[in-house]
Write a protein that holds these residues in place. Structure first.
Motif, PDB file in Angstrom:
ATOM      1  N   SER A 268       8.427   5.797   7.554  1.00  0.00           N
ATOM      2  CA  SER A 268       7.287   5.131   8.166  1.00  0.00           C
ATOM      3  C   SER A 268       6.153   6.109   8.439  1.00  0.00           C
ATOM      4  O   SER A 268       4.983   5.808   8.186  1.00  0.00           O
ATOM      5  CB  SER A 268       7.736   4.459   9.475  1.00  0.00           C
TER       6      SER A 268
ATOM      7  N   GLY B 264       8.651   5.461  13.966  1.00  0.00           N
ATOM      8  CA  GLY B 264       9.287   4.433  13.148  1.00  0.00           C
ATOM      9  C   GLY B 264      10.203   5.054  12.114  1.00  0.00           C
ATOM     10  O   GLY B 264      10.649   4.379  11.194  1.00  0.00           O
TER      11      GLY B 264
ATOM     12  N   PRO C   4      11.778   2.648   4.011  1.00  0.00           N
ATOM     13  CA  PRO C   4      12.291   2.850   5.369  1.00  0.00           C
ATOM     14  C   PRO C   4      13.797   2.622   5.485  1.00  0.00           C
ATOM     15  O   PRO C   4      14.423   3.101   6.413  1.00  0.00           O
ATOM     16  CB  PRO C   4      11.527   1.821   6.213  1.00  0.00           C
TER      17      PRO C   4
ATOM     18  N   ASN D 166       4.562   7.103   5.046  1.00  0.00           N
ATOM     19  CA  ASN D 166       3.750   5.999   4.517  1.00  0.00           C
ATOM     20  C   ASN D 166       2.439   5.866   5.286  1.00  0.00           C
ATOM     21  O   ASN D 166       1.386   5.622   4.696  1.00  0.00           O
ATOM     22  CB  ASN D 166       4.536   4.681   4.554  1.00  0.00           C
ATOM     23  N   TYR D 167       2.496   6.026   6.598  1.00  0.00           N
ATOM     24  CA  TYR D 167       1.296   5.972   7.420  1.00  0.00           C
ATOM     25  C   TYR D 167       0.329   7.082   7.008  1.00  0.00           C
ATOM     26  O   TYR D 167      -0.871   6.852   6.843  1.00  0.00           O
ATOM     27  CB  TYR D 167       1.689   6.101   8.896  1.00  0.00           C
TER      28      TYR D 167
END
Length: 192
Positions: free
Chosen positions: A27, A23, A139, A30-31
């Protein structure tokens, strides 16, 4: 299985290998932040290098200064052009950054990266941005998502310290995402 061994998951139980659909960089970070545990977090790009003593030096500086973020020097290497430059500052404790200190970090090209910092997890998970949202990477912020993240940390009152140490090698090659930022406008020296 080969990748698992390469990242150290078979050797060090603190390393966890997770898979996520692509992503983008923000992304993925953040994950990872949603899954992080422990005392510190840092971000390393897959094509760069970190010197082995870097995180130990930063952890000591964070504890000594009771700081939330340790920043350290970066060696930027333009592989195709054979140029390099070093961005760093002397050891110091800033505390919560005032505008002149933030400008000093920006002029030294140290505010633009997330990869040359060690963040205390308690700070990152315990704060919200100026917009009352959890601090995370935007993002849609490319190519400035690192700067936006760091500015949110500044606005949240992070206490900063600087480690006079070049611990990160940031490789730039033609075809990379930031290839449009050419060394012709930057004072660099021939790599040797």
């Amino acid at each position: 299985v080969l990748f698992r061994s390469w990242v150290g998951a078979d050797v060090d139980l603190r390393v966890r290998l997770v898979r996520k659909e692509n992503g983008g960089l923000s992304s993925a970070r953040n994950y990872g932040m949603d899954l992080m545990r422990g005392k510190y977090v840092t971000f390393v790009d897959s094509d760069d290098e970190v010197r082995p003593e870097t995180f130990d030096r930063c952890a000591k500086a964070l504890e000594k200064n009771d700081a939330d973020i340790a920043v350290y020097g970066v060696e930027v290497i333009w592989v195709d052009e054979g140029l390099r430059k070093i961005d760093k500052l002397p050891d110091c404790y800033f505390g919560a950054l005032d505008p002149s200190q933030a400008l000093l970090l920006q002029r030294a090209n140290l505010l633009n990266y997330a990869c040359n910092k060690v963040y205390k997890i308690d700070f990152i998970t315990g704060i919200t941005s100026a917009w009352n949202k959890k601090i995370s990477f935007d993002p849609n912020g490319m190519p400035c998502e690192d700067t936006i993240f760091n500015l949110n940390c500044i606005m949240a009152g992070a206490r900063w310290c600087n480690v006079d140490y070049v611990g990160y090698k940031y490789y730039r090659t033609n075809g990379s995402l930031l290839a449009s930022y050419k060394p012709s406008t930057i004072k660099g020296e021939r790599a040797g």
